[in-house]
Every structure is written in structure tokens, then in C-alpha cells.
Design a protein around this motif. Structure first.
Motif, mmCIF file in Angstrom:
data_model
loop_
_atom_site.group_PDB
_atom_site.id
_atom_site.type_symbol
_atom_site.label_atom_id
_atom_site.label_comp_id
_atom_site.label_asym_id
_atom_site.label_seq_id
_atom_site.Cartn_x
_atom_site.Cartn_y
_atom_site.Cartn_z
ATOM 1 N N LYS A 81 44.531 42.079 34.960
ATOM 2 C CA LYS A 81 43.482 41.499 35.787
ATOM 3 C C LYS A 81 42.802 42.584 36.620
ATOM 4 O O LYS A 81 43.458 43.346 37.319
ATOM 5 C CB LYS A 81 44.070 40.437 36.726
ATOM 6 C CG LYS A 81 44.676 39.241 36.007
ATOM 7 C CD LYS A 81 45.326 38.296 36.994
ATOM 8 C CE LYS A 81 45.972 37.117 36.278
ATOM 9 N NZ LYS A 81 46.692 36.226 37.227
ATOM 10 N N THR A 82 41.504 42.632 36.539
ATOM 11 C CA THR A 82 40.745 43.548 37.380
ATOM 12 C C THR A 82 40.464 42.890 38.721
ATOM 13 O O THR A 82 40.569 41.669 38.878
ATOM 14 C CB THR A 82 39.412 43.911 36.714
ATOM 15 O OG1 THR A 82 38.616 42.713 36.605
ATOM 16 C CG2 THR A 82 39.633 44.510 35.329
ATOM 17 N N ALA A 83 40.074 43.708 39.694
ATOM 18 C CA ALA A 83 39.713 43.175 41.010
ATOM 19 C C ALA A 83 38.528 42.219 40.887
ATOM 20 O O ALA A 83 38.461 41.194 41.576
ATOM 21 C CB ALA A 83 39.386 44.324 41.951
ATOM 22 N N ARG A 84 37.603 42.537 40.008
ATOM 23 C CA ARG A 84 36.438 41.662 39.818
ATOM 24 C C ARG A 84 36.856 40.309 39.274
ATOM 25 O O ARG A 84 36.383 39.273 39.746
ATOM 26 C CB ARG A 84 35.445 42.341 38.866
ATOM 27 C CG ARG A 84 34.183 41.527 38.615
ATOM 28 C CD ARG A 84 33.219 42.285 37.715
ATOM 29 N NE ARG A 84 32.017 41.503 37.465
ATOM 30 C CZ ARG A 84 31.020 41.907 36.708
ATOM 31 N NH1 ARG A 84 31.077 43.105 36.116
ATOM 32 N NH2 ARG A 84 29.962 41.137 36.525
ATOM 33 N N TYR A 85 37.729 40.311 38.267
ATOM 34 C CA TYR A 85 38.202 39.049 37.707
ATOM 35 C C TYR A 85 38.892 38.208 38.775
ATOM 36 O O TYR A 85 38.725 36.980 38.820
ATOM 37 C CB TYR A 85 39.174 39.325 36.556
ATOM 38 C CG TYR A 85 39.887 38.092 36.061
ATOM 39 C CD1 TYR A 85 39.318 37.277 35.096
ATOM 40 C CD2 TYR A 85 41.137 37.733 36.569
ATOM 41 C CE1 TYR A 85 39.957 36.142 34.651
ATOM 42 C CE2 TYR A 85 41.793 36.602 36.131
ATOM 43 C CZ TYR A 85 41.195 35.803 35.174
ATOM 44 O OH TYR A 85 41.841 34.659 34.749
ATOM 45 N N ASP A 107 41.712 47.999 40.967
ATOM 46 C CA ASP A 107 42.286 47.205 39.882
ATOM 47 C C ASP A 107 43.805 47.252 39.854
ATOM 48 O O ASP A 107 44.440 46.425 39.197
ATOM 49 C CB ASP A 107 41.738 47.687 38.537
ATOM 50 C CG ASP A 107 40.258 47.381 38.377
ATOM 51 O OD1 ASP A 107 39.759 46.499 39.093
ATOM 52 O OD2 ASP A 107 39.612 48.048 37.541
ATOM 53 N N HIS A 108 44.399 48.218 40.554
ATOM 54 C CA HIS A 108 45.864 48.297 40.632
ATOM 55 C C HIS A 108 46.405 47.691 41.921
ATOM 56 O O HIS A 108 47.602 47.808 42.201
ATOM 57 C CB HIS A 108 46.333 49.746 40.488
ATOM 58 C CG HIS A 108 46.215 50.267 39.089
ATOM 59 N ND1 HIS A 108 46.878 49.699 38.023
ATOM 60 C CD2 HIS A 108 45.494 51.301 38.579
ATOM 61 C CE1 HIS A 108 46.588 50.355 36.916
ATOM 62 N NE2 HIS A 108 45.741 51.333 37.214
#
Length: 411
Positions: A261-265, A382-383
Motif C-alpha cells: 500500500k502506498t501513502a496515496r492509496y 510509502d514505508h
């Protein structure tokens, strides 16, 4: 003169392949007996890792009843435990697909055999066979879709796959109990008089049964070679051509390792993760404690070399995490003895595991961190920046990213 009507599937003459026979089916069945047993055991271990008999927070099957009889406190050692068990589960499942399809093809005539039941034992066998075929197709199809991140299920994958596994395995046990002695005898004899699976009028053979088994084995080997690499890093990962986490790592440098999962998602707003706005809220006997990222960096920091492993079967090699031990945060919240369970909440806007619970043994492990850095640099968005959980041997979704609140106490 009227033409003869074509034979129906219920007629033995409809099935003309010379490959079908009890020996061919028995060999495939014995391979599946071992493989599916391993799949079932590793699947139950995955369920235990997600919900270590802890809290309804992690439990997506609250009505499981006695089906949760085996749950236990999931261990934190070795740190690669979940990476191994789930990697085996998913890779073996993909590898067995050609064997499964060949086995189903070999017994198709039996699904149409008349009469439907010749005796009570035969009726039980036919019922178990129908449940077995339906169950195994459901489990393999949902499993492959989950591996491919195609969440197109009419509900959550988690309970669908869990309950489907129990229905399938119950039918599998009944079927094995009824058919295993016969299967072993057929493999030893190589052939059998009155073979019910063999066609009475077979077409001319184009390949031997042994050749067909080599073809099935080759298909399994090909699937293994093009999927197993997602459990590793570097060049080996690039061999995983059939999985979303195959190919090269996303970028280079300290943060150049796989994520789901990305931060945007997750709907993370950069404004709420900034130094001036983000605060970690700890709750426990000491009340509420609010810490900025600068406050956390002034606490004693520790390092752990740990992998990330996810239910889809992919994993990373060990990354070097640095942050505050979870048990030290529990002490700040007022738990000065043995640390208790913890309920972790994320800034993530949606998703099944934006909240997660960890058992006391996971909190107590000195390698369990609220990580602030990875591989020598601050976490990237994202991490999990500004802070994320990292726990040895825990499934990836329990290593909560973008942590906002931690509530310590018995759950």
C-alpha cells in the motif's frame, strides 16, 4: 436410415482419451494428498499469525466457533517464520495447479456416472467428490486472485478463504479415507482389471501416461520457477514473472524494497504527517501521552534486522530498522512490568487493517519497534513515515504504517 445420436457424458463411450485410468489418477491423487495437507496446515498457521487468539480487532471470522480451537500466541522467533510458512503456502499452491487440473480432468467421467449411488458408501463418496471439486476450485481460484491483488470477491477474502478451506478439507478427509487404500494398490499394480476410469473405446494414444505425468510435472516446475522468486530480493525476484511483486524492486536506495500500500492509496495527507502536526498518542495507566517525532528521536533508539512478509506470499529480505522499542513505549504509558497487548491505529483512511492488535509477547520482544528509520534513513511516505510498527515474524498487515495511536492494555 437415421443417424445414431451422439453419446451423452453419462455414457462411458463419450470419454475417449486413452490416458485416463486408475493408475494415472492415483499417482496424481497421492501427490495432491501430500501437497494439500501441507497447504491446509500452512493456511491454518497463517490464520493463527493474523489472529493469535487475541482480539476481535484482527479476527475477520468472529463466528468461527470451534474452528478456532488451535489458535495460540504466535511466536516472534525465528523472525522469518511467517516468511517461510506463507511463502511455502502460496508457492506450493501455485505449483500444484497443473496437478490439480490433471487430476480433475482424469476423474471427469466419474462425475457423470450412473446410477448416482450404488450403496451408502458410494453415495458418501459421490457427495464428498462434489464438495471436493467445488471446494478445491473455490480455494485455488480465490487464492490465485488474492496473490494477483485482484480483490473481486463478493466479500472479504479472509473469511471466504477460511470457511471455504474447512468445507473443502472436510470433504478431502472423507474422500481420502474412502479412496486412499485403493489408490495405493493401484499405484503398486500399475494397472487394474475392470478399470472404471479407462475408456472402453479409447482413441489411439499420442503420448503415454508416464509422458503425461512428465508434462504435468513440467507445468508445475514452470509455475514454480516463475513465481517463487517474489519471496526474495535482487535478481531472483525478477524471475517471478507471474506475480505482482515480481520484477525489480521499486527504486533504489534505503527505501527501495517492496510494499503493498502506498501513502496515496491509504489516503495519507502530507499535512498531517509533518513535524508540526503529527503526534503519537499513547494510552495506558499513566493516562494519555503525546509525543512528537522529535520526542521519539530523543528516546533510547534500537535497531532490528527484520523482513516483511505478506499473505500474498511475497516478502523482502531483512531491512535494518531503527526506532523505539514497543516495550519502552508501554512503560511510558504506565506499564512498568511485563508489557501488555497493544491496539495500534493508523492514519490510513480505509482498508481492513488500518487498526491492528499485537499480543503481549510481540510487544515484549526487544526487536519489536516503532520504527522511525530504515536502512540508515528516515522512513519514506510509502514505508510509513512518520512512524510504523515492525515486529518479528508478524504478517505484513500487522506491521502498521503511519501510526497515530497506541493503546496498551489487555485486549
Amino acid at each position: 436410415m437415421r443417424d445414431h445420436a451422439p453419446p451423452l457424458p453419462t455414457s462411458p463411450g463419450f470419454w475417449r482419451s486413452p490416458l485416463r485410468g486408475t493408475w494415472f489418477t492415483a499417482v496424481l491423487g497421492l501427490v495432491l494428498l501430500v501437497g494439500i495437507t501441507v497447504l491446509f496446515v500452512t493456511g491454518l498457521l497463517s490464520y493463527a499469525a493474523y489472529n493469535p487468539n487475541l482480539s476481535p480487532v484482527n479476527d475477520k471470522t468472529p463466528d468461527k466457533g470451534v474452528l478456532g480451537f488451535y489458535l495460540f500466541a504466535w511466536p516472534t522467533s525465528p523472525s522469518w517464520l511467517y516468511r517461510l510458512t506463507q511463502g511455502v503456502h502460496v508457492t506450493l499452491g501455485i505449483t500444484l495447479i497443473p496437478v490439480l487440473l490433471a487430476k480433475l480432468w482424469s476423474v471427469v467421467p466419474r462425475l457423470f456416472a450412473l446410477p448416482p449411488a450404488r450403496s451408502l458408501t458410494h453415495a458418501l463418496e459421490r457427495i464428498s467428490l462434489l464438495l471436493l471439486v467445488g471446494g478445491v476450485l473455490f480455494e485455488f481460484v480465490t487464492g490465485v486472485l488474492n496473490i494477483q491483488l485482484d480483490y473481486v470477491f463478493p466479500g472479504s477474502f479472509y473469511p471466504l478463504h477460511f470457511y471455504g478451506a474447512w468445507v473443502f478439507f472436510a470433504a478431502f478427509v472423507v474422500h481420502v479415507a474412502l479412496r486412499l487404500p485403493t489408490a495405493v494398490r493401484n499405484v503398486r499394480r500399475m494397472r487394474q482389471e475392470g478399470d472404471l476410469l479407462a475408456s472402453p473405446r479409447p482413441d489411439p494414444p499420442t503420448v503415454s501416461r508416464r509422458g503425461a505425468l512428465w508434462l504435468v510435472g513440467g507445468g508445475s516446475l514452470l509455475l514454480f520457477a516463475t513465481s517463487a522468486g517474489r519471496s526474495f530480493d535482487g535478481v531472483v525476484r525478477e524471475t517471478a514473472l507471474l506475480t505482482p511483486h515480481g520484477g525489480s524492486d521499486p527504486g533504489s536506495g534505503p527505501g527501495g524494497f517492496q510494499i503493498n500500500k502506498t501513502a496515496r492509496y491509504a489516503g495519507i495527507d502530507a499535512a498531517e504527517t509533518g513535524e508540526e502536526t503529527w503526534r503519537l498518542v499513547l494510552t495506558g495507566p499513566a493516562g494519555t501521552v503525546r509525543l512528537s517525532r522529535a520526542d521519539l528521536l530523543r528516546l533510547p533508539l534500537h535497531s532490528s534486522s527484520l523482513p516483511i512478509a505478506c499473505v500474498e506470499g511475497w516478502s523482502t529480505s531483512d531491512q535494518w530498522w531503527r526506532g523505539v522499542r514497543l516495550r519502552d513505549l508501554a512503560a511510558l504509558a504506565g506499564h512498568h512490568g511485563d508489557p501488555p497487548d497493544v491496539f495500534v491505529e493508523s492514519l490510513q483512511r480505509h482498508g481492513a487493517f488500518r487498526h491492528a492488535a499485537l499480543r503481549a509477547n510481540q510487544v515484549a520482544d526487544p526487536r519489536s519497534l516503532l520504527a522511525l528509520q530504515v536502512n540508515g534513513e528516515d522512513l519514506g511516505p510509502d514505508h510509513g513515515y512518520p512512524a510504523r510498527v515492525i515486529v518479528p515474524a508478524a504478517p505484513g498487515v500487522l506491521n502498521t504504517k503511519w501510526v497515530a495511536r497506541m493503546t496498551f492494555g489487555e485486549l
